[in-house]
Design a protein around this motif. Structure first.
Motif, PDB file in Angstrom:
ATOM      1  N   ARG A  95     -16.298 -20.776   0.399  1.00 56.92           N
ATOM      2  CA  ARG A  95     -16.915 -22.002   1.047  1.00 56.92           C
ATOM      3  C   ARG A  95     -17.779 -22.763   0.210  1.00 56.92           C
ATOM      4  N   SER A  96     -18.441 -22.016  -0.716  1.00 59.14           N
ATOM      5  CA  SER A  96     -19.431 -22.693  -1.533  1.00 59.14           C
ATOM      6  C   SER A  96     -18.757 -23.087  -2.957  1.00 59.14           C
ATOM      7  N   MET A  97     -17.893 -22.291  -3.368  1.00 60.37           N
ATOM      8  CA  MET A  97     -17.414 -22.562  -4.769  1.00 60.37           C
ATOM      9  C   MET A  97     -15.914 -22.955  -4.868  1.00 60.37           C
ATOM     10  N   GLY A  98     -15.200 -22.821  -3.623  1.00 65.29           N
ATOM     11  CA  GLY A  98     -13.734 -23.168  -3.901  1.00 65.29           C
ATOM     12  C   GLY A  98     -12.900 -22.348  -4.310  1.00 65.29           C
ATOM     13  N   ASP A  99     -13.415 -20.975  -4.705  1.00 63.00           N
ATOM     14  CA  ASP A  99     -12.761 -19.672  -5.294  1.00 63.00           C
ATOM     15  C   ASP A  99     -13.175 -18.648  -4.618  1.00 63.00           C
ATOM     16  N   THR A 100     -12.399 -17.824  -3.994  1.00 60.92           N
ATOM     17  CA  THR A 100     -12.559 -16.469  -3.321  1.00 60.92           C
ATOM     18  C   THR A 100     -12.969 -15.310  -4.269  1.00 60.92           C
ATOM     19  N   LYS A 101     -12.691 -15.570  -5.425  1.00 62.60           N
ATOM     20  CA  LYS A 101     -13.110 -14.142  -6.400  1.00 62.60           C
ATOM     21  C   LYS A 101     -14.331 -14.836  -7.475  1.00 62.60           C
ATOM     22  N   LYS A 102     -14.839 -15.765  -7.315  1.00 65.02           N
ATOM     23  CA  LYS A 102     -15.902 -16.147  -8.266  1.00 65.02           C
ATOM     24  C   LYS A 102     -17.054 -15.245  -8.143  1.00 65.02           C
ATOM     25  N   LEU A 103     -17.645 -15.324  -6.820  1.00 62.91           N
ATOM     26  CA  LEU A 103     -18.854 -14.506  -6.719  1.00 62.91           C
ATOM     27  C   LEU A 103     -18.636 -13.052  -7.029  1.00 62.91           C
ATOM     28  N   THR A 104     -17.735 -12.455  -6.617  1.00 70.93           N
ATOM     29  CA  THR A 104     -17.270 -11.243  -7.029  1.00 70.93           C
ATOM     30  C   THR A 104     -17.355 -10.818  -8.562  1.00 70.93           C
ATOM     31  N   ALA A 105     -16.770 -12.014  -9.109  1.00 69.56           N
ATOM     32  CA  ALA A 105     -16.575 -11.981 -10.571  1.00 69.56           C
ATOM     33  C   ALA A 105     -18.006 -11.822 -11.095  1.00 69.56           C
ATOM     34  N   ILE A 106     -18.920 -12.502 -10.659  1.00 70.16           N
ATOM     35  CA  ILE A 106     -20.178 -12.967 -10.935  1.00 70.16           C
ATOM     36  C   ILE A 106     -21.054 -11.676 -10.961  1.00 70.16           C
ATOM     37  N   VAL A 107     -20.858 -10.952  -9.547  1.00 69.46           N
ATOM     38  CA  VAL A 107     -21.356  -9.537  -9.458  1.00 69.46           C
ATOM     39  C   VAL A 107     -20.875  -8.679 -10.626  1.00 69.46           C
ATOM     40  N   GLY A 108     -19.647  -8.845 -10.909  1.00 64.17           N
ATOM     41  CA  GLY A 108     -19.112  -7.777 -11.955  1.00 64.17           C
ATOM     42  C   GLY A 108     -19.524  -8.235 -13.505  1.00 64.17           C
ATOM     43  N   GLY A 109     -20.543  -9.198 -13.637  1.00 65.66           N
ATOM     44  CA  GLY A 109     -20.955  -9.476 -14.795  1.00 65.66           C
ATOM     45  C   GLY A 109     -20.330 -10.952 -15.588  1.00 65.66           C
ATOM     46  N   ALA A 110     -19.336 -11.664 -14.630  1.00 67.08           N
ATOM     47  CA  ALA A 110     -18.850 -13.037 -15.363  1.00 67.08           C
ATOM     48  C   ALA A 110     -20.044 -13.884 -15.142  1.00 67.08           C
ATOM     49  N   ASP A 111     -19.777 -15.077 -15.836  1.00 62.90           N
ATOM     50  CA  ASP A 111     -20.931 -16.065 -16.158  1.00 62.90           C
ATOM     51  C   ASP A 111     -20.620 -17.174 -15.370  1.00 62.90           C
ATOM     52  N   ILE A 112     -21.369 -18.055 -15.182  1.00 64.68           N
ATOM     53  CA  ILE A 112     -21.130 -19.412 -14.514  1.00 64.68           C
ATOM     54  C   ILE A 112     -21.527 -20.731 -15.456  1.00 64.68           C
ATOM     55  N   GLN A 113     -20.951 -21.750 -15.185  1.00 65.92           N
ATOM     56  CA  GLN A 113     -21.588 -22.995 -15.869  1.00 65.92           C
ATOM     57  C   GLN A 113     -22.723 -23.399 -15.249  1.00 65.92           C
ATOM     58  N   MET A 114     -23.795 -24.030 -15.975  1.00 64.39           N
ATOM     59  CA  MET A 114     -25.083 -24.553 -15.262  1.00 64.39           C
ATOM     60  C   MET A 114     -24.664 -25.572 -14.167  1.00 64.39           C
ATOM     61  N   ARG A 115     -23.517 -26.549 -14.481  1.00 59.89           N
ATOM     62  CA  ARG A 115     -23.480 -27.546 -13.545  1.00 59.89           C
ATOM     63  C   ARG A 115     -22.868 -27.057 -12.234  1.00 59.89           C
ATOM     64  N   ARG A 116     -21.983 -25.874 -12.379  1.00 63.86           N
ATOM     65  CA  ARG A 116     -21.460 -25.253 -11.182  1.00 63.86           C
ATOM     66  C   ARG A 116     -22.383 -24.569 -10.491  1.00 63.86           C
ATOM     67  N   PHE A 117     -23.494 -23.706 -11.214  1.00 59.55           N
ATOM     68  CA  PHE A 117     -24.447 -23.322 -10.610  1.00 59.55           C
ATOM     69  C   PHE A 117     -25.317 -24.153  -9.895  1.00 59.55           C
ATOM     70  N   GLU A 118     -25.589 -25.344 -10.186  1.00 59.58           N
ATOM     71  CA  GLU A 118     -26.551 -26.256  -9.521  1.00 59.58           C
ATOM     72  C   GLU A 118     -26.027 -26.731  -8.450  1.00 59.58           C
ATOM     73  N   LYS A 119     -24.300 -27.188  -8.547  1.00 60.51           N
ATOM     74  CA  LYS A 119     -23.788 -27.579  -7.338  1.00 60.51           C
ATOM     75  C   LYS A 119     -23.737 -26.572  -6.263  1.00 60.51           C
ATOM     76  N   THR A 120     -23.437 -25.398  -6.630  1.00 61.16           N
ATOM     77  CA  THR A 120     -23.289 -24.281  -5.768  1.00 61.16           C
ATOM     78  C   THR A 120     -24.772 -24.038  -5.048  1.00 61.16           C
ATOM     79  N   MET A 121     -25.683 -23.975  -5.738  1.00 64.46           N
ATOM     80  CA  MET A 121     -27.120 -23.854  -4.969  1.00 64.46           C
ATOM     81  C   MET A 121     -27.411 -24.994  -4.113  1.00 64.46           C
ATOM     82  N   ARG A 122     -27.147 -26.106  -4.416  1.00 70.18           N
ATOM     83  CA  ARG A 122     -27.205 -27.454  -3.472  1.00 70.18           C
ATOM     84  C   ARG A 122     -26.531 -27.273  -2.290  1.00 70.18           C
TER      85      ARG A 122
END
Length: 84
Positions: A28-55
Motif C-alpha cells: 500500500r505504501s511503497m508499491g512493493d510487498t517486500k520492501k519493508l521486510t527488506a528494510i527490517v533485514g537491513g536494506a537501505d532506502i533512498q531519501m525521496r522514497r522515504f519522504e514519499k512513503t512517510m507522506r
C-alpha cells in the motif's frame, strides 16, 4: 531514533491499527510487498522514497489510530484551488 527506525515504527503502528501484515502495508505504501521486510533485514532506502512513503502514511493514517509520538508527522499539503 533514526529515519529507518521511524519509518518502521510508523509502518508497524499502521499495520496494527489496520489489522494487516507488513507485506500488505509495504504494498500500500511503497508499491512493493517486500520492501519493508527488506528494510527490517537491513536494506537501505533512498531519501525521496522515504519522504514519499512517510507522506503516504500521513495522508492515509487511520482516523482512530494515534500517530507515534516519537516520530514527526509530515504535514499534508492541500492543493490550492483556483476560484473563478
Amino acid at each position: 531514533m533514526d529515519s529507518i527506525d521511524s519509518l518502521l515504527l510508523v509502518a508497524r503502528t499502521y499495520a496494527a491499527a489496520e489489522g494487516l501484515d507488513l507485506s500488505t502495508v509495504s504494498w500500500r505504501s511503497m508499491g512493493d510487498t517486500k520492501k519493508l521486510t527488506a528494510i527490517v533485514g537491513g536494506a537501505d532506502i533512498q531519501m525521496r522514497r522515504f519522504e514519499k512513503t512517510m507522506r503516504w502514511f500521513s495522508e492515509n493514517w487511520p482516523a482512530d489510530a494515534v500517530w507515534p509520538a516519537a516520530v514527526a508527522r509530515p504535514q499534508i499539503h492541500v492543493a490550492e484551488q483556483v476560484v473563478s
